[in-house]
Design a protein around this motif. Structure first.
Motif, mmCIF file in Angstrom:
data_model
loop_
_atom_site.group_PDB
_atom_site.id
_atom_site.type_symbol
_atom_site.label_atom_id
_atom_site.label_comp_id
_atom_site.label_asym_id
_atom_site.label_seq_id
_atom_site.Cartn_x
_atom_site.Cartn_y
_atom_site.Cartn_z
ATOM 1 N N PHE A 48 42.661 37.806 49.137
ATOM 2 C CA PHE A 48 42.330 36.734 48.199
ATOM 3 C C PHE A 48 43.593 36.116 47.631
ATOM 4 N N LEU A 79 41.505 42.288 48.003
ATOM 5 C CA LEU A 79 42.219 41.644 46.901
ATOM 6 C C LEU A 79 43.509 40.967 47.349
ATOM 7 N N LEU A 138 49.447 35.399 41.739
ATOM 8 C CA LEU A 138 48.167 34.676 41.793
ATOM 9 C C LEU A 138 47.930 33.886 40.518
ATOM 10 N N VAL A 139 48.082 34.583 39.383
ATOM 11 C CA VAL A 139 47.795 33.945 38.098
ATOM 12 C C VAL A 139 48.758 32.782 37.858
ATOM 13 N N PHE A 188 49.535 40.293 41.653
ATOM 14 C CA PHE A 188 48.483 39.599 40.907
ATOM 15 C C PHE A 188 49.065 38.573 39.948
ATOM 16 N N LEU A 189 50.269 38.857 39.442
ATOM 17 C CA LEU A 189 50.910 37.869 38.576
ATOM 18 C C LEU A 189 51.211 36.594 39.358
ATOM 19 N N LEU A 206 40.295 25.324 35.476
ATOM 20 C CA LEU A 206 39.854 25.435 36.875
ATOM 21 C C LEU A 206 38.347 25.565 36.923
ATOM 22 N N GLY A 223 53.118 50.874 39.210
ATOM 23 C CA GLY A 223 52.226 49.763 39.565
ATOM 24 C C GLY A 223 52.934 48.439 39.772
ATOM 25 N N LEU A 252 48.084 29.761 40.066
ATOM 26 C CA LEU A 252 46.883 29.030 39.653
ATOM 27 C C LEU A 252 47.112 28.250 38.370
ATOM 28 N N ARG A 254 46.470 57.109 35.519
ATOM 29 C CA ARG A 254 45.685 56.699 36.678
ATOM 30 C C ARG A 254 44.304 57.367 36.703
ATOM 31 N N VAL A 290 46.041 47.133 36.545
ATOM 32 C CA VAL A 290 47.244 47.806 37.039
ATOM 33 C C VAL A 290 48.096 48.298 35.873
ATOM 34 N N MET A 309 38.673 33.337 40.763
ATOM 35 C CA MET A 309 39.858 34.028 41.246
ATOM 36 C C MET A 309 40.903 34.238 40.160
ATOM 37 N N ILE A 310 41.062 33.268 39.263
ATOM 38 C CA ILE A 310 42.105 33.465 38.247
ATOM 39 C C ILE A 310 41.666 34.524 37.235
ATOM 40 N N GLN A 361 42.859 42.106 37.112
ATOM 41 C CA GLN A 361 43.572 43.095 37.919
ATOM 42 C C GLN A 361 44.952 43.388 37.334
ATOM 43 N N VAL A 362 45.577 42.384 36.723
ATOM 44 C CA VAL A 362 46.861 42.631 36.051
ATOM 45 C C VAL A 362 46.656 43.680 34.954
ATOM 46 N N GLY A 416 42.315 37.687 38.850
ATOM 47 C CA GLY A 416 43.747 37.986 38.809
ATOM 48 C C GLY A 416 44.161 38.577 37.471
ATOM 49 N N PHE A 417 43.725 37.956 36.381
ATOM 50 C CA PHE A 417 44.052 38.475 35.049
ATOM 51 C C PHE A 417 43.525 39.901 34.879
ATOM 52 N N GLU A 435 52.042 45.974 42.842
ATOM 53 C CA GLU A 435 50.671 45.491 42.718
ATOM 54 C C GLU A 435 50.557 44.494 41.564
ATOM 55 N N LEU A 436 51.186 44.855 40.458
ATOM 56 C CA LEU A 436 51.133 44.017 39.267
ATOM 57 C C LEU A 436 51.713 42.638 39.555
ATOM 58 N N ASN A 486 48.888 52.460 34.895
ATOM 59 C CA ASN A 486 50.243 52.968 35.114
ATOM 60 C C ASN A 486 51.042 53.185 33.839
#
Lengths: 353, 468
Positions: free
Chosen positions: A283, A280, A333-334, A330-331, B160, A323, A337, B191, B178, B167-168, B174-175, B171-172, A326-327, B182
């Motif tokens: 990526f 991840l 990335l978003v 990914f933010l 996109l 988190g 994009l 968790r 996470v 990928m986007i 995974q946000v 990404g969303f 990690e959070l 948590n």
């Protein structure tokens, strides 16, 4: 968490602005900044190592290799096994380091061969199909690789889900946990040998690949192939062979990253879940930088690494949300994009339908 | 299908139900009421539904007759419940990715939203919703919430294409993953997930028509929580355990959702989805606002994904981030959809069924049946059947039959699934149902009865009028 930090966390809820200023002042302390910078550089090195193979492959061939994480994991185990074989307890620190580099070269060679074999046997038949099928195939490969590694580990009685401890004992004494030094001359910054090693290693690899791409004839072919495959072919260059070499090299570099992580129990450590853990962020780095651009990947690794280190510092001292790093990764990335869909250095045509 | 016939001959001058001359070579149900026509059109679907409905009885009958063989070979009822709710999720994934061609790698987010939402409602963690809210209500609200989230994600993501879209969405997702793993508001240890508060909800969640007691049954994986059923029908006592009751109730919801999605696919809206997959620029050039269609498809798909997640959490009564929100959960749906046939809807469920069948076959368990321990899985089964003598036979060196069997079958489902998946991608890119469609020359629901009909009538091409 100390009492003062806990209080700071509560103060933040009471007066957000005042505590934001407080956090900023705390962060601007030279000791803190340099600490975060060093931590960030070490993280960036790891990120660039795990992402660089992915970006090379995508840049030339347009194949997003989902098996990249699993191949890093295989590299970690392979590196661990080889280093255990190569290093004996009586060896001195620098002999160990030398042995490690021999192991890195061996892992690179073995996994490059594996990658080339994969390209010839499995990826090649899929070039004329939609890009979806390459993603699917490599995704299927992760299942197979993970399971094969599990079988091998079972035979040797090693726990697949916990970090493999045995290779850690082969590290030189200046790399272990006890190597951490508090540098009084540098505002009391704490550094351990592993971080320094990673920073140097990452730097060398980045420069090495850059030289390969810009100063060698084969690098020229690869760059030409990334720009325009058909034109390159028309000029009489065997692009098919370049595909095999680059896919092999990409896999080999994944393995090298694994071999590096095998010695670092904090940021990696050989285990089967390492594959998904590594995939991840790889990526994220590759996409943020712009799929297939080498420069972009290096810059993105620095951005992501520094952000990660800053957020880790923030979590350690001010914010009670585990988190957070990690959070935010990914933010990034978003947000990238949304703002710049091709990534920071990306070209528009690559990677679309 | 009625709509197809309407579109096919608008100039005939006959009413919608009076299309006596049909292009397809004799419409057997011309002039019949719509529901009879619907049933006739869906006779293959109906047969599949009947097969699914009969499965628990067949399973208990067969395992009683041949305990070892059948327990090993057939997936148990609890596994089949999983096939239903996860199959729904896989179908919803296929709905958006298989039909519009946009690979949604973050689809697990919607499954997780559905799963988390129903449990949070039950635990009184959602403002405005009472913990006693009927499960069916919170299930629908969960779906609507997921659809709303899909609209937000889609609004930025559908600018996109290709890998970037995958990928986007990843990404969303995974946000969200996470965040949910948590956020300590959700439970003591977010968790490792959250579970239904048993003091608030000692019994299973009710699936059925809310507030009508007779039309509700509880779902739960354990008898002491859920509802068991025992009735007498024509002199036979039919006793259903809690998982079996859940199987039927969840099956009802999943079946309903399948037919809803299938209806959308075969509507003009669905045709545009396919047009987007085949050539988006052309669809746009014809005049369709493809962005709106993509958003619609995404929201519908998210709705059903959340329903699948809600059923999953309602049945299991607990959920954790890794079995609902993690991106590899969407990976499982992807595997199922590809093996079953990408862009075939029902294929995703059959693909997952195939997986679970393999997984069950390669399991290494023993289950208790009628007070006896019975092997459940190929390895214990083979050990049982072959006996000690064969097992310790040496093949070469110190390798015995036992070691070979251990290496081959001990918990290796993932390996075989992976190899199979790679082979499918390489050699059967259309999947099971897709290949079947190509072979039949149309959807299975339409062409299979024609095939069978023509075989029965000795090669006559068109289906004759129905017997009544």
């Amino acid at each position: 968490m100390t009492g003062a930090n806990y209080a700071a966390g509560h103060a933040m809820q009471a007066a957000p602005l005042a505590s934001a200023v407080e956090i900023l002042l705390d962060f601007l302390d030279p000791g803190t900044i340099i600490q975060v910078l060093i931590n960030g550089l070490a993280k960036s090195s790891v990120f660039v190592m795990i992402a660089v193979g992915l970006t090379l492959v995508f840049g030339l061939m347009g194949v997003l290799n989902f098996a990249h994480g699993s191949l890093t994991m295989i590299g970690a185990y392979l590196g661990g096994a080889l280093v255990l074989f190569a290093v004996s307890p009586s060896m001195g620190d620098f002999t160990r380091l030398g042995a490690f580099f021999v192991v890195v070269v061996a892992v690179l060679a073995l996994l490059t061969a594996l990658g080339a074999a994969l390209e010839i046997s499995l990826i090649r038949p899929l070039y004329d199909r939609p890009p979806l099928y390459q993603i699917l195939l490599t995704f299927g490969l992760t299942l197979v690789f993970d399971e094969i590694v599990r079988i091998v580990l079972e035979i040797y009685d090693i726990q697949p889900t916990t970090k493999w401890q045995a290779p850690l004992n082969t590290r030189p004494s200046f790399m272990g946990q006890e190597s951490q030094r508090t540098l009084d001359w540098l505002f009391g910054v704490r550094v351990d040998g592993m971080q320094v090693f990673e920073i140097v290693f990452g730097f060398v690899v980045v420069v090495g690949i850059w030289l390969f791409l810009t100063r060698t004839r084969y690098g020229l072919y690869i760059r030409a192939g990334s720009e325009d495959t058909e034109m390159t072919e028309a000029l009489g260059i065997d692009v098919g062979q370049a595909f095999t070499v680059v896919f092999g090299l990409g896999v080999g570099l994944a393995g090298v990253a694994g071999a590096l992580l095998m010695w670092d129990p904090i940021r990696g450590g050989a285990s089967v879940p390492l594959g998904a853990d590594v995939l991840l962020p790889a990526f994220v780095v590759v996409i943020v930088g712009g799929l297939g651009t080498y420069r972009g990947t290096v810059v993105a690794a620095l951005i992501v690494g520094m952000t990660d280190a800053t957020m880790t510092w923030l979590f350690d001292n001010h914010v009670e949300f585990a988190g957070l790093p990690e959070l935010v990764v990914f933010l990034i990335l978003v947000i990238v994009l949304i703002v710049k869909p091709q990534g920071l250095f990306g070209v528009k045509e690559v990677g679309g339908h | 299908m009625a709509t197809d016939a309407d579109e096919a001959d608008p100039g005939e001058g006959s009413g919608p139900l009076g299309a006596t001359t049909d292009v397809g070579g004799g419409d057997p149900l011309a002039g019949e009421p719509w529901y009879r026509r619907y049933l006739w059109d869906h006779r293959v679907h109906a047969a599949v539904v009947v097969l699914f409905a009969l499965y628990p009885f067949a399973y208990s009958g067969l395992t009683e007759a041949m305990p070892a063989t059948m327990t090993t070979l057939l997936p148990g009822i609890t596994v089949m419940v999983g096939v239903l709710y996860f199959g729904l999720f896989a179908m919803s994934f296929d709905f958006v990715s298989g039909y519009t061609g946009y690979l949604d790698f973050g689809h697990a987010a919607f499954y997780g939203i559905g799963a988390y939402f129903v449990i949070l409602v039950a635990n009184d963690k959602v403002p405005l919703l009472d913990p006693s809210t009927p499960f069916m209500f919170s299930l629908v609200i969960a779906g609507l919430l997921a659809a709303l989230v899909a609209l937000v994600i889609g609004a930025v993501s559908f600018r996109l294409t290709g890998v970037y879209f995958a990928m986007i969405t990843l990404g969303f997702a995974q946000v969200i993953y996470v965040l949910m793993s948590n956020w300590d508001y959700l439970g003591d240890n977010p968790r490792s997930g959250i579970a239904v508060n048993t003091s608030m909800h000692p019994e299973g969640f009710e699936v059925g028509v809310p507030f009508v007691d007779a039309l509700n049954m509880q779902i739960a994986s354990a008898n002491f929580v859920g509802e068991t059923l025992s009735t007498e029908l024509a002199g036979h006592v039919i006793a259903l355990s809690a998982p079996e009751v859940s199987y039927f109730m969840i099956g009802l919801v999943v079946g309903f959702c399948y037919f809803a999605m299938q209806r959308v696919i075969h509507s003009p809206f669905g045709k545009v989805m396919i047009a987007i997959r085949e050539n988006e620029e052309r669809a746009e050039a014809i005049g369709y606002d493809t962005f709106k269609y993509k958003m619609g498809a995404f929201a519908i798909s998210a709705f059903f994904a959340a329903v699948g997640g809600a059923l999953f959490a309602g049945y299991r009564r607990s959920v954790d981030p890794d079995n609902s929100l993690f991106f590899l959960v969407a990976g499982d749906a992807l595997l199922a959809a590809i093996i079953g046939g990408f862009g075939t809807l029902a294929g995703a469920l059959f693909g997952f069924l195939f997986f679970e069948f393999l997984g069950e076959l390669l399991a290494n368990n023993f289950v208790s049946r009628g007070g006896e321990s019975v092997p459940d899985g190929l390895l214990p089964y083979l050990r049982d059947v072959l006996g000690e003598g064969t097992l310790s036979t040496t093949l070469f060196g110190d390798v015995t039959v036992r070691t070979v069997l251990d290496v081959l079958f001990n918990g290796r489902a993932e390996l075989y699934i992976g190899v199979l998946f790679v082979l499918f991608v390489l050699y059967v890119p259309n999947g099971i149902l897709g290949t079947l469609r190509l072979w039949l020359g149309g959807t299975v629901a339409k062409k299979l009865p024609e095939r069978i009909g023509s075989r029965l009538r000795g090669g006559q091409a068109d289906p004759g009028p129905p017997d009544d």
